[in-house]
Design a protein around this motif. Structure first.
Motif, PDB file in Angstrom:
ATOM      1  N   MET A  47       0.746  -0.915  -0.332  1.00 53.54           N
ATOM      2  CA  MET A  47      -0.065   0.049  -0.016  1.00 53.54           C
ATOM      3  C   MET A  47       0.889   1.609  -0.763  1.00 53.54           C
ATOM      4  O   MET A  47       1.405   1.359   0.935  1.00 53.54           O
ATOM      5  CB  MET A  47      -0.932  -0.027   1.335  1.00 53.54           C
ATOM      6  CG  MET A  47      -2.145   1.033   1.224  1.00 53.54           C
ATOM      7  SD  MET A  47      -3.112   0.171   2.387  1.00 53.54           S
ATOM      8  CE  MET A  47      -2.801   0.350   3.819  1.00 53.54           C
ATOM      9  N   GLN A  48       0.609   1.791  -0.852  1.00 49.46           N
ATOM     10  CA  GLN A  48       1.393   3.675  -1.114  1.00 49.46           C
ATOM     11  C   GLN A  48       0.895   4.635  -0.209  1.00 49.46           C
ATOM     12  O   GLN A  48      -0.517   4.220  -0.158  1.00 49.46           O
ATOM     13  CB  GLN A  48       1.528   3.788  -2.293  1.00 49.46           C
ATOM     14  CG  GLN A  48       2.481   3.236  -3.287  1.00 49.46           C
ATOM     15  CD  GLN A  48       3.975   3.902  -2.671  1.00 49.46           C
ATOM     16  OE1 GLN A  48       4.708   2.279  -1.884  1.00 49.46           O
ATOM     17  NE2 GLN A  48       4.352   4.627  -2.954  1.00 49.46           N
ATOM     18  N   ARG A  49       1.880   5.666   0.473  1.00 53.67           N
ATOM     19  CA  ARG A  49       0.550   6.685   0.909  1.00 53.67           C
ATOM     20  C   ARG A  49      -0.211   7.259  -0.694  1.00 53.67           C
ATOM     21  O   ARG A  49       0.071   7.586  -2.063  1.00 53.67           O
ATOM     22  CB  ARG A  49       1.914   7.258   1.077  1.00 53.67           C
ATOM     23  CG  ARG A  49       2.856   7.331   2.165  1.00 53.67           C
ATOM     24  CD  ARG A  49       3.201   8.169   2.746  1.00 53.67           C
ATOM     25  NE  ARG A  49       2.342   9.411   3.095  1.00 53.67           N
ATOM     26  CZ  ARG A  49       2.749  10.123   4.397  1.00 53.67           C
ATOM     27  NH1 ARG A  49       4.000   9.492   4.650  1.00 53.67           N
ATOM     28  NH2 ARG A  49       2.334  10.911   5.443  1.00 53.67           N
ATOM     29  N   ALA A  50      -1.570   7.247   0.038  1.00 46.55           N
ATOM     30  CA  ALA A  50      -2.272   7.850  -1.320  1.00 46.55           C
ATOM     31  C   ALA A  50      -2.129   9.051  -1.611  1.00 46.55           C
ATOM     32  O   ALA A  50      -2.520   9.474  -2.942  1.00 46.55           O
ATOM     33  CB  ALA A  50      -3.710   7.657  -1.051  1.00 46.55           C
ATOM     34  N   PHE A  51      -1.340  10.174  -0.462  1.00 47.22           N
ATOM     35  CA  PHE A  51      -1.409  11.831  -1.172  1.00 47.22           C
ATOM     36  C   PHE A  51      -0.072  12.068  -0.931  1.00 47.22           C
ATOM     37  O   PHE A  51       0.013  12.421   0.444  1.00 47.22           O
ATOM     38  CB  PHE A  51      -2.741  11.939  -0.075  1.00 47.22           C
ATOM     39  CG  PHE A  51      -2.005  13.672  -0.273  1.00 47.22           C
ATOM     40  CD1 PHE A  51      -2.124  13.828  -1.588  1.00 47.22           C
ATOM     41  CD2 PHE A  51      -2.429  14.469   0.325  1.00 47.22           C
ATOM     42  CE1 PHE A  51      -1.855  15.243  -1.671  1.00 47.22           C
ATOM     43  CE2 PHE A  51      -2.185  15.843   0.087  1.00 47.22           C
ATOM     44  CZ  PHE A  51      -2.294  16.044  -0.797  1.00 47.22           C
TER      45      PHE A  51
END
Ligand code: ZN
Lengths: 244, 160
Positions: A1-5
């Motif tokens: 999971m990546q940082r979405a922002f």
């Protein structure tokens, strides 16, 4: 999971910017934040964007459900204060030394997506939501609102305990009234209930297209169930008028 | 931020924009985001003691809105729907964030995480907050945030 922002490393978070905008930061934090922004085009742009958002929002309407005068709760324990607050919100027309157990607000405030009508009863200058199944005293004045996410057409009828039908909205047009998407938008009329105790039903019909309200009124008078046709929804609110 | 001095309507005007932005980014749905924001403020009207004044109001509101959004995602049947649609996409990936499908995957993962971890994940992945800021919002230590965030990839794998 990546940082979405993703923001540049070391840049200001929205929380810090929000706090800057509403004036929550202390002097030291403020100097630090503004110092960073002065040297950073990304943060300068983000501050301008969030400030614009905040100003636009602040200039917009406040939902009717939040329009209540400031309540100060003094000299009461926290638990008593909470009970008093609940009694004010949920027991609009009953009084007594022991407030009845009230439902959790989350359970009773409508949040469904479908178009619907809301009722607010005014007492002592305060507006409280009135929910289907609740009791009202004769003579109570009730302000209807509507909520819809899509533009459409609306008509509202009242049916009293004797089965008499009254067209509340629009009152003197044979067709439904157009409505824009809105949330808790007050309708241009209020309801005053007479002194006859008994059941009082409100039937609100929302349709995508304009419709013939006179025909619908006849069907209601004949006690024919109003089923939503394609593109229509029906919201029913039952109230019980008590003896004074 | 005095607890009861401004009216709730005034608080809504001042803080509503940031609450709505958060709810939108978590839920990805304008109407439901508006519902969550209104419900949060309405609940404050009924139970003002929720905001105990132990933190700044913004900080409290971030946490309260996040909590409600997570409940909304869990309720209303979204859970099952999102899971069906995005279960395969929910595992950690190496791409750059921000794409709608990736946000949907993040939401799908959120509804399956333990509540505290889900809240931390929102603050970290969706809000882009630092460990320090998350610790402030949740009222716990920075170290705990670090530890919990480290446990996330394991949870994501398990869920998969
Ligand atoms: Zn910056």
């Amino acid at each position: 999971m990546q940082r979405a922002f993703q923001r540049p490393s070391g840049c200001l978070s929205d929380l810090v910017i929000d706090r800057l905008i509403v004036g929550e930061l202390d002097d030291a934090a403020r100097v630090e934040v503004l110092g960073h922004a002065a040297a950073c085009t990304w943060c300068t742009a983000r501050i301008a964007e969030l400030r614009g958002e905040q100003q636009a929002f602040a200039a917009g309407p406040v939902p009717l459900a939040l329009h209540r005068p400031k309540r100060r709760i003094l000299g009461l324990s926290a638990a008593l204060a909470a009970a008093a607050a609940l009694a004010l919100v949920f027991l609009p027309d009953r009084s007594g030394p022991e407030p009845e157990p009230a439902p959790e607000l989350e359970d009773v405030v409508r949040t469904k997506g479908a178009a619907h009508v809301g009722l607010y009863v005014e007492r002592d200058g305060k507006l409280s939501p009135l929910l289907s199944g609740e009791h009202i005293v004769p003579g109570a004045r009730v302000q209807p609102t509507y909520t819809t996410t899509e533009p459409g057409h609306l008509a509202i009828f009242g049916i009293d305990g004797a089965g008499r039908v009254q067209r509340h909205y629009p009152a003197d047009a044979p067709a439904s009234a157009p409505v824009r998407p809105a949330r808790d938008e007050p309708l241009p009329f209020s309801l005053a209930f007479d002194a006859t105790p008994g059941r009082e039903r409100l039937v609100a019909v929302f349709c995508e297209q304009a419709f013939d309200t006179a025909a619908l009124e006849r069907r209601l008078a004949d006690d024919v169930a109003v089923e939503p046709g394609p593109g229509c929804t029906v919201d029913r609110i039952d109230l019980h008028k008590d003896e004074r | 931020m005095p607890a009861l001095t401004p009216t709730v309507a005034e608080l809504y005007r001042t803080y509503g924009a940031s609450a709505l932005r958060r709810a939108r980014s978590i839920l990805g749905d304008e109407a439901r985001a508006q519902d969550v924001v209104q419900d949060t403020f309405v609940s404050l009207l009924a139970r003002p003691e929720q905001f105990a004044g132990r933190s700044a109001f913004s900080t409290w509101l971030y946490s309260a809105v996040t909590h409600r959004c997570l409940n909304t995602l869990r309720d209303q049947g979204n859970r099952a729907r999102l899971l069906d649609r995005h279960a395969d996409a929910a595992a950690p990936s190496g791409g750059h964030g921000g794409a709608p499908e990736e946000l949907a995957a993040v939401r799908a993962l959120l509804v399956r995480l333990p509540a505290e971890l889900a809240q931390i994940a929102v603050h970290y992945y969706i809000d882009g907050m630092t460990h320090h800021e998350i610790a402030e919002v949740l009222g716990c230590s920075r170290r705990r945030i670090g530890t919990l965030l480290e446990s996330l990839p394991g949870h994501a794998q398990e869920i998969r």
